[in-house]
Enzyme design. Structure first.
Site, PDB file in Angstrom:
ATOM      1  N   LYS A  22      -4.289   0.415   7.656  1.00  0.00           N
ATOM      2  CA  LYS A  22      -3.592   1.121   8.735  1.00  0.00           C
ATOM      3  C   LYS A  22      -3.026   0.124   9.733  1.00  0.00           C
ATOM      4  CE  LYS A  22      -7.707   1.517  11.425  1.00  0.00           C
ATOM      5  NZ  LYS A  22      -8.728   2.158  12.054  1.00  0.00           N
ATOM      6  N   HIS A  58       3.504  -4.115   6.379  1.00  0.00           N
ATOM      7  CA  HIS A  58       3.020  -2.990   5.583  1.00  0.00           C
ATOM      8  C   HIS A  58       4.142  -2.170   4.952  1.00  0.00           C
ATOM      9  CE1 HIS A  58      -1.220  -2.769   7.576  1.00  0.00           C
ATOM     10  NE2 HIS A  58      -0.960  -3.939   7.011  1.00  0.00           N
TER      11      HIS A  58
END
Length: 119
Positions: free
Chosen positions: A99, A81
């Protein structure tokens, strides 16, 4: 496709992308899912054909660097990420990142700082 829609690229070709990200993005009247990226070219081509996605990439950088995108969805394994999101921010793209957005608080703070510096 209208020119006022947000042109979106998705970095993920998993079963979850096919079940969740692709249909939800394609159902939004203000978004056009125009590119997809996956490590396996054959799988990425298959997913793109199933969902009518125009462009297929096997390197997230070529997806992000393409001029036909306004936004990128980062829906990869968590440890990717930060790198992918920072790259997309620096390329001037809008981001939707799954997330967690980073592995550490320091990385998260750098992402927020980069986003804020770009308005």
């Amino acid at each position: 496709m209208t020119t006022s829609n947000v042109r979106v690229g998705l970095i993920n070709t998993s079963w979850f992308a096919g079940m969740f990200h692709i249909p939800l993005t394609q159902s939004h009247e203000g978004a056009d899912l125009v590119s997809i990226c996956g490590r396996d070219k054959g799988n990425a081509d298959e997913i793109a054909a199933q969902h009518g996605i125009e462009n297929v990439h096997t390197d997230y950088r070529t997806l992000v660097d393409s001029d036909d995108l306004d936004a990128v969805i980062v829906a990869t394994p968590d440890d990717c990420h930060y790198e992918m999101t920072m790259y997309a921010l620096r390329a001037g793209k809008h981001i939707l990142c799954e997330k967690p957005m980073a592995s550490t608080v320091a990385q998260s703070e750098r992402l927020v700082s980069e986003a804020n510096s770009r308005g």
